[in-house]
Write a protein that holds these residues in place. Sequence first.
Motif, short mmCIF file in Angstrom:
data_model
loop_
_atom_site.label_atom_id
_atom_site.label_comp_id
_atom_site.label_asym_id
_atom_site.label_seq_id
_atom_site.Cartn_x
_atom_site.Cartn_y
_atom_site.Cartn_z
N GLY A 1 0.82 -1.22 0.12
CA GLY A 1 -0.01 -0.13 0.18
C GLY A 1 0.77 1.11 0.05
O GLY A 1 2.19 1.30 -0.15
N GLY A 2 0.20 2.44 0.27
CA GLY A 2 0.95 3.77 0.20
C GLY A 2 0.13 4.66 -0.40
O GLY A 2 0.80 5.68 -0.94
N MET A 3 -1.32 4.73 -0.18
CA MET A 3 -2.26 5.83 -0.95
C MET A 3 -1.97 5.77 -2.17
O MET A 3 -2.09 7.00 -2.65
CB MET A 3 -2.07 6.94 0.02
N PHE A 4 -1.58 4.92 -3.01
CA PHE A 4 -1.17 4.66 -4.48
C PHE A 4 -0.12 5.80 -4.68
O PHE A 4 0.16 5.54 -6.14
CB PHE A 4 -2.24 5.34 -5.10
N PHE A 5 0.69 6.39 -3.73
CA PHE A 5 1.80 7.14 -4.41
C PHE A 5 2.99 6.92 -3.61
O PHE A 5 4.18 7.74 -3.89
CB PHE A 5 1.44 8.73 -4.43
N THR A 6 3.26 6.09 -2.81
CA THR A 6 4.62 5.91 -2.11
C THR A 6 4.68 4.26 -1.79
O THR A 6 3.61 3.64 -2.00
CB THR A 6 4.40 6.67 -0.71
N GLY A 7 5.67 4.00 -1.04
CA GLY A 7 6.07 2.73 -0.86
C GLY A 7 7.14 1.87 -1.86
O GLY A 7 7.32 2.72 -2.89
N ALA A 8 7.63 1.04 -1.49
CA ALA A 8 8.57 0.40 -2.33
C ALA A 8 8.74 -1.28 -1.80
O ALA A 8 8.55 -1.37 -0.62
CB ALA A 8 9.85 0.96 -2.08
N ALA A 9 9.23 -2.29 -2.82
CA ALA A 9 9.17 -3.54 -2.81
C ALA A 9 10.30 -3.62 -1.67
O ALA A 9 10.00 -4.55 -0.69
CB ALA A 9 9.56 -4.32 -3.71
N SER A 10 11.22 -2.78 -1.45
CA SER A 10 12.21 -3.05 -0.59
C SER A 10 11.86 -2.98 0.89
O SER A 10 12.47 -3.09 1.98
CB SER A 10 13.52 -2.01 -0.91
N HIS A 11 10.73 -2.17 1.13
CA HIS A 11 10.26 -1.97 2.62
C HIS A 11 9.53 -3.19 3.14
O HIS A 11 9.12 -3.27 4.19
CB HIS A 11 9.21 -0.88 2.34
N PHE A 12 9.72 -4.59 2.37
CA PHE A 12 9.03 -5.51 2.92
C PHE A 12 9.79 -6.83 2.69
O PHE A 12 9.64 -7.54 1.67
CB PHE A 12 7.71 -5.91 1.97
N PRO A 13 10.85 -6.70 3.74
CA PRO A 13 12.02 -7.94 3.55
C PRO A 13 11.21 -9.23 3.81
O PRO A 13 10.32 -9.53 4.85
CB PRO A 13 12.95 -7.44 4.26
N PRO A 14 11.91 -10.35 3.50
CA PRO A 14 11.23 -11.72 3.68
C PRO A 14 11.38 -12.24 5.06
O PRO A 14 10.90 -13.41 5.27
CB PRO A 14 11.93 -12.53 2.73
N ASN A 15 12.30 -11.87 5.90
CA ASN A 15 12.91 -12.58 7.05
C ASN A 15 11.88 -13.29 8.20
O ASN A 15 12.33 -14.10 8.95
CB ASN A 15 13.99 -11.68 7.74
#
Length: 604
Positions: free
Chosen positions: A144-158
Amino acid sequence: MTTICGTIFKSEVLRKSIAPNRIAVRLFSSVENHDHPIVELPGLGTLKGSSTRGAWTGSKIYQFLNIRYAEPADGKKRFKPPIPVKPWEGVLDVSMPKLGSPVLMDMKKYTPDQLAQNHEDCINVCVYTKNLNAKKPVIVYIHGGMFFTGAASHFPPNYIMEKDVVLVVPQYRLGPLGFISTRTENIPGNAAIHDVKLALEWVQKHITQFGGDPNQVTVMAQSSGASMVSSMLYSPAIDTEKLFHKLILQSAVCFTNWSYDHNPVENARRIALAAGCEPKASNEEIEQFLMEIDVPRLLSGFTKHYRYQMNNEGVNQIGGCRLVTGCPHQLYPELPYHAMRKGKVRKNLPMLIGTMQQEGSFALLDIFIALGSKNLLQQKSLPSHMLLDEINRIMGMDDPSCVTRTLQSLLFYNQKLLRQNNLMKMIPAMADSAAACLVKGSVLKQAQLNSVYQPNSTFLYSFDYAGQHTRFGYGFDVSQFPFTGGVHHTNDLLYLFPYPAEASQLNEADSQMAKRTVDLWTSFAIEGVPSAEGLPVWPSMRDAYGPYLKINQNCTVAENYAQEFTVTMQDPASIAKSVEQRSELDVQTPPVRDKQQYRKAVVQ
């Protein structure tokens, strides 16, 4: 991370084959050096990944970071549906993270080398696996991110990869690059939806090479990501049955006013003018201007538009970062809600769906910033019922029929509260009203709908755990506001992904909650029923309001989800800075700098 070259064994026959099969996987996937695995994607090329470790057991996780699944959407391809990536020569190094879709405040921190990169080369996917030769259930997370922010790198797999699954995190285009629309072929809109659709198609074609099972795909999505994915269920142009088989929706669905750009052509013009376009430009000139300006200038114009619309018109009047109906590609010929009401629904989808206890506390920040911009925070002469009208406008709930207002007075704002004419005392009601109208009501509707067709496979929850860390304010100073976030929107992500870094060091109680949350989410993806050791059986939703699971240190099963609509009013201390909150408002209008910082960070 170290760089140790892996090895790969190929045969000429398999080199030319584009049909995925178990033999090809075993030959193409090598982890002999245990640090940099090599995977070949039939018909595309070879990848070199890297490795990381599970947070609790230290188990090795192979990671392939920011694999391009579409060509860069630059030049004439800007704003258009993505073009699938073309084959490449040699070994593509995907062992290190890359930039995500450009976000203006992030770009201000870029190095010169990063600023020189093609910022529209951002349609990529991260894949995490522990066994390249297995056939494990797959979780695809849409952020998510209100459609204008966020990144895949913010969701690590650990955390999640402590379980036997394959995790996939796509990056899609954000903000105007992904959503702006003039409802023409030049700027059709919904480009980000096309990105997500292509990512799910990519998973179906290639996840076998990473040890995943394309017939066991669960999409997990949060906030605006959940709005995007749920909207796909009602699109005649997307056959979701071919893309995923279970769905986890966290803190949003598509039955919300804030998910849509209700006036996309005019909003595209406003963004262009804010970016410096000539005021008297024709529609064609507006399109040409938007196609040709550089990314920072486009994002600057969008940010100015966003801030003005939020403060002066309301959240439902923001453009350039919302879904669009009536676009040329007919993703949404009508609002998904209207399609749902006509019975155009998917009936075979197991679903886990729910909300945070204080979903509305993030909206309180928007309310106070907007009220401050109009000098209404200390306005004693304005009756509370008129202030309520202003709050409803900010939240996109300014209903000319007054139905919303009438129901609010029954649920949230009684005569005694409004008679006091005290904004501070209205805060718990404001928080609950925002939560119910912006998130909880629509989530309940989606759960009710799904339970009609999946009475044994619809699992509703309220996440009630308040841990050591919070994402309230998203890292920015919110000490000037006279409330806290409580169990805040996005706080559940603290127990699914070790991000941000300062919140990844969990105390014992938070670690137990993280393990419990991961158990519940992954068991649903693997078995179709959420479960965890020591927890009561989570019953499927069979009635209009339940049953549902209240997720906390001591999980309990409740029967009436409607009680969650007034949960903050029942316990005002949950968001108060002190049990006895100040009776006189002494908060000042936030300075412009803080407004800009906060606006950038809203809802990651």
